[in-house]
Scaffold this motif. Structure first.
Motif, PDB file in Angstrom:
ATOM      1  N   VAL A 130       0.831  -1.208   0.000  1.00 15.91           N
ATOM      2  CA  VAL A 130       0.000   0.000   0.000  1.00 15.91           C
ATOM      3  C   VAL A 130       0.862   1.253   0.000  1.00 15.91           C
ATOM      4  O   VAL A 130       0.608   2.201  -0.770  1.00 15.91           O
ATOM      5  CB  VAL A 130      -0.954  -0.007   1.214  1.00 15.91           C
ATOM      6  N   PHE A 131       1.895   1.295   0.848  1.00 13.78           N
ATOM      7  CA  PHE A 131       2.723   2.495   0.919  1.00 13.78           C
ATOM      8  C   PHE A 131       3.563   2.665  -0.348  1.00 13.78           C
ATOM      9  O   PHE A 131       3.920   3.788  -0.712  1.00 13.78           O
ATOM     10  CB  PHE A 131       3.613   2.463   2.159  1.00 13.78           C
ATOM     11  N   THR A 132       3.894   1.568  -1.021  1.00 10.92           N
ATOM     12  CA  THR A 132       4.577   1.682  -2.312  1.00 10.92           C
ATOM     13  C   THR A 132       3.635   2.255  -3.363  1.00 10.92           C
ATOM     14  O   THR A 132       4.024   3.083  -4.193  1.00 10.92           O
ATOM     15  CB  THR A 132       5.106   0.312  -2.764  1.00 10.92           C
ATOM     16  N   ALA A 133       2.381   1.813  -3.324  1.00 11.95           N
ATOM     17  CA  ALA A 133       1.392   2.312  -4.284  1.00 11.95           C
ATOM     18  C   ALA A 133       1.021   3.767  -4.024  1.00 11.95           C
ATOM     19  O   ALA A 133       0.599   4.481  -4.938  1.00 11.95           O
ATOM     20  CB  ALA A 133       0.145   1.438  -4.242  1.00 11.95           C
ATOM     21  N   HIS A 134       1.169   4.220  -2.768  1.00  6.09           N
ATOM     22  CA  HIS A 134       0.821   5.603  -2.389  1.00  6.09           C
ATOM     23  C   HIS A 134       2.020   6.233  -1.690  1.00  6.09           C
ATOM     24  O   HIS A 134       2.052   6.358  -0.459  1.00  6.09           O
ATOM     25  CB  HIS A 134      -0.403   5.616  -1.475  1.00  6.09           C
ATOM     26  N   PRO A 135       3.048   6.609  -2.444  1.00  5.55           N
ATOM     27  CA  PRO A 135       4.264   7.156  -1.823  1.00  5.55           C
ATOM     28  C   PRO A 135       4.007   8.474  -1.120  1.00  5.55           C
ATOM     29  O   PRO A 135       3.035   9.174  -1.403  1.00  5.55           O
ATOM     30  CB  PRO A 135       5.214   7.319  -3.009  1.00  5.55           C
ATOM     31  N   ARG A 136       4.919   8.807  -0.215  1.00  7.33           N
ATOM     32  CA  ARG A 136       4.775  10.054   0.544  1.00  7.33           C
ATOM     33  C   ARG A 136       4.890  11.254  -0.385  1.00  7.33           C
ATOM     34  O   ARG A 136       5.639  11.245  -1.335  1.00  7.33           O
ATOM     35  CB  ARG A 136       5.871  10.140   1.615  1.00  7.33           C
TER      36      ARG A 136
END
Length: 669
Positions: A663-669
């Motif tokens: 999820v965090f890879t798909a929605h980077p900071r």
């Protein structure tokens, strides 16, 4: 020196063009040699990366291959066979590397231990890089993950076959690379493909939600790391299990899945070095550039001097690299040694390296958000005079501060193990067993876990100076500094007492011995501290912390309570700590896998991977400056996302950390 025009050999599909380029390089054309390196570096990097399971070694092996090419290209009798010749060199070097690794002693010093820790992290391997960079999903992702389950020989053959189905190698070149006749190569490819299909079925069964209870019994004792033995055991179960459904019938043939995939990009540090080749040639060098990149990639983070030495060693090994070229490589090494971020950009857990300046972007004040800014505090450490009498030498210099930009993704962490595994313990068992956080290898593993999960920092429980949790902070800090990960503390005393402003100030002063370090989480030049709170706390807590922090300059993040936004004294940030999804708009967003306290008969919040994925997506897209996981390893309350025998995964990181990673890879900071 013979020069040839670009138009004579542009177009990688024309054999005459490639041969012309090779002939020019053999005759000493620097630009032709640099172009060969640039053209073939991506192919070799992808072959080696997929053939090895040692990400820390990939750059070194690629380096050696490209240096051999630079050194021996003059000996190649048939320029038409250049690609086949180079790929054969690559596979021989891969096999040599495996022989060396197998014959290495069990203990090989500190660097050997560091390498072993990397090898134990499947999430750091080339498969993970492929999935992330190429944005693989569905059956393509399953096929990529299945390659982890192949034995070394199959993985090496697959690295070539992958390039064949992608149209970048021919079957003749594949056979030449593995040094077998064409018919035997065809048989080996078919056998490898059959084992890959079995591995794909294994991956699908392991990722099923909910997973087959009988499969969990088969996997008892598995450490979560893919290998041939567990592939065979799992495959035997899958073939005969009605729940697992046998080998899936809907699997698309792997060659169709992989045929149209792009190559994984070469790390920027290698590309930058290749780009510098033309300049080196113009300076009078006669060699190529490509082979030195891995030395720089490996040692750049250790400092410019070591990076420069590595470049010099690589230049000497290349043989044909002149003194002028070596000087260029040394200069590149010095630049990269002070700008390592060019290589680590986008990798999990890496900070932004910034220098304290009054104009640095920041987030502070009563309403923290991504767009606000505030002046930074003055650095607390200055450089000592060098002893010379010049005014420039005597003047103090600003200290570098490692800032992490918002939003920060972090997890609450508990350093009280193995002690807290005893007694009531937990309803769950960590995959690593009853580990000890006083051991560096344990801390390294956990940091890499959190980095794989897309987290930049850990928030470690802290109960006061000299307490057990305090004594373990130095190890957390030292390992965090080594791995590029930040730490801060969770100030727990506020939940059980109402310490005075003077007592808080004393604790903040004590913590300076940690918070002045670069590995401590900093925002806008300020060291961050999280503060827990009891249910009855109110605005008086915010006032006490505001008074204590007047002289200390911390970035204080208090736990929310009813009416917190109306308090006259506002900290730099607010957060929630709970056992489910919570979004405090403009301040924090949190998620937790569940809650099952060790003394409860039933879970208060049952675990649900589907819900956790939805919550993770909500947090990742919230825009909150603090995006927090409750918790990484609170086993007593059953809120841990750290890998457990109850939720293992093929990556070795556990199902919940896998979801964070995805999820965090798909929605980077």
């Amino acid at each position: 020196m013979t020069e040839i025009s670009r138009s004579e050999y542009e177009g990688s599909q024309a054999p005459r063009s490639q041969a012309a380029l090779v002939r020019a390089a053999q005759q000493g054309d620097q630009w032709a040699l640099d172009t060969l390196v640039a053209d073939y570096l991506p192919l070799i990097y992808n072959i080696v990366g997929r053939a090895l399971d040692a990400p820390a070694d990939t750059d070194d092996v690629v380096q050696e291959i490209m240096l051999q090419m630079i050194r021996d290209v003059r000996k190649l009798r048939d320029p038409e066979a250049f690609r086949s010749w180079l790929v054969a060199i690559a596979m021989r070097e891969v096999r040599r590397h495996w022989r060396v690794r197998r014959s290495a002693p069990v203990t090989a010093g500190i660097e050997g231990l560091d390498e072993a820790a990397v090898l134990a992290d499947p999430g750091a391997d080339f498969v993970d890089l492929t999935i992330t960079v190429l944005s693989l999903s569905g059956q393509r992702r399953e096929a990529a993950e299945a390659t982890r389950w192949l034995d070394a020989d199959d993985r090496q053959l697959l690295s070539l076959w992958w390039m064949e189905v992608a149209g970048r190698l021919t079957r003749t070149e594949l056979a030449a690379a593995v040094e077998v006749p064409m018919p035997q190569a065809a048989v080996r490819v078919q056998r490898m493909k059959a084992r890959l299909e079995v591995a794909r079925a294994v991956v699908r069964a392991l990722q099923a939600v909910p997973r087959c209870p009988d499969l969990d019994s088969v996997l008892r004792g598995w450490d979560g790391r893919p290998d041939g033995l567990w592939r065979k055991r799992t495959a035997r179960h899958v073939r005969t299990c009605a729940t697992c459904g046998g080998v899936p019938v809907d699997l698309v043939p792997a060659d169709r899945l992989l045929a149209d995939l792009a190559l994984v990009s070469v790390p920027p540090v290698l590309l930058a070095l290749v780009a510098s080749g033309a300049g080196g040639g113009a300076a009078g060098g006669t060699g190529g550039t490509g082979g030195t990149g891995s030395d720089l990639a490996t040692v750049a983070s250790r400092g410019p001097v070591r990076a420069g030495r590595a470049a010099s060693r690589a230049a000497r090994r290349a043989g044909g690299v002149s003194v002028g070229k070596a000087a260029v490589l040394f200069s590149v090494a010095l630049v990269l040694g002070t700008a390592t971020a060019a290589y680590t950009l986008g990798r999990p857990g890496q900070h932004e390296q910034t220098r304290v300046a009054a104009s640095a972007p920041a987030v502070a004040g009563a309403q923290p958000s991504v767009t606000r800014s505030a002046p930074t505090v003055a650095p607390s450490v200055t450089a000592k005079p060098s002893g010379t009498s010049s005014p420039e030498a005597a003047a103090p210099k600003a200290a570098a501060v490692t800032n992490t930009r918002l939003p920060v993704r972090a997890a609450f962490y508990y350093p009280w193990y193995p002690e807290n595994f005893t007694g009531a313990g937990s309803h769950y068992t960590p995959s690593a067993g009853r580990y000890d956080v006083g051991v560096a290898t344990t801390v390294d593993r956990q940091i890499k876990d959190m980095q794989y999960g897309g987290l930049q920092a850990g928030i470690s429980s802290w109960w006061g100076a000299g307490k057990r949790e305090d004594t373990r902070l130095p190890l957390l800090m030292s390992e965090g500094a080594k791995l590029g990960f930040s730490w801060t503390v969770y100030y727990e005393q506020e939940a059980y007492a109402n310490p005075s402003a003077a007592a808080i100030r004393q604790d903040l002063e004590y913590l300076r011995k940690y918070s002045d370090q670069k590995a401590w989480l900093h925002i806008a030049g300020k060291p961050v501290i999280f503060v827990y709170a009891a249910g009855g706390d109110g605005c008086d807590m915010a006032t006490r912390w505001a008074q204590a922090n007047k002289t200390e300059g911390y970035y204080v993040v208090l736990k929310v309570f009813g009416g917190y936004q109306g308090c006259a004294d506002q900290p730099q940030g607010w957060h929630q700590y709970a056992s489910g999804l919570d979004v405090q708009k403009g301040y924090s967003a949190i998620l937790s896998p569940g809650f099952w306290k060790n003394d409860a008969a039933q879970p208060t919040v049952p675990r649900d991977l589907t819900r956790f994925r939805q919550d993770a997506t909500t947090v990742a897209t919230s825009g909150a400056p603090f995006q927090l996981v409750v918790t990484y390893n609170e086993w007593g309350e059953g809120t841990a996302v750290e890998s457990s025998t109850d939720w293992p995964s093929s990556s070795g990181h556990g199902a919940y950390t896998d979801i964070l990673h995805q999820v965090f890879t798909a929605h980077p900071r």
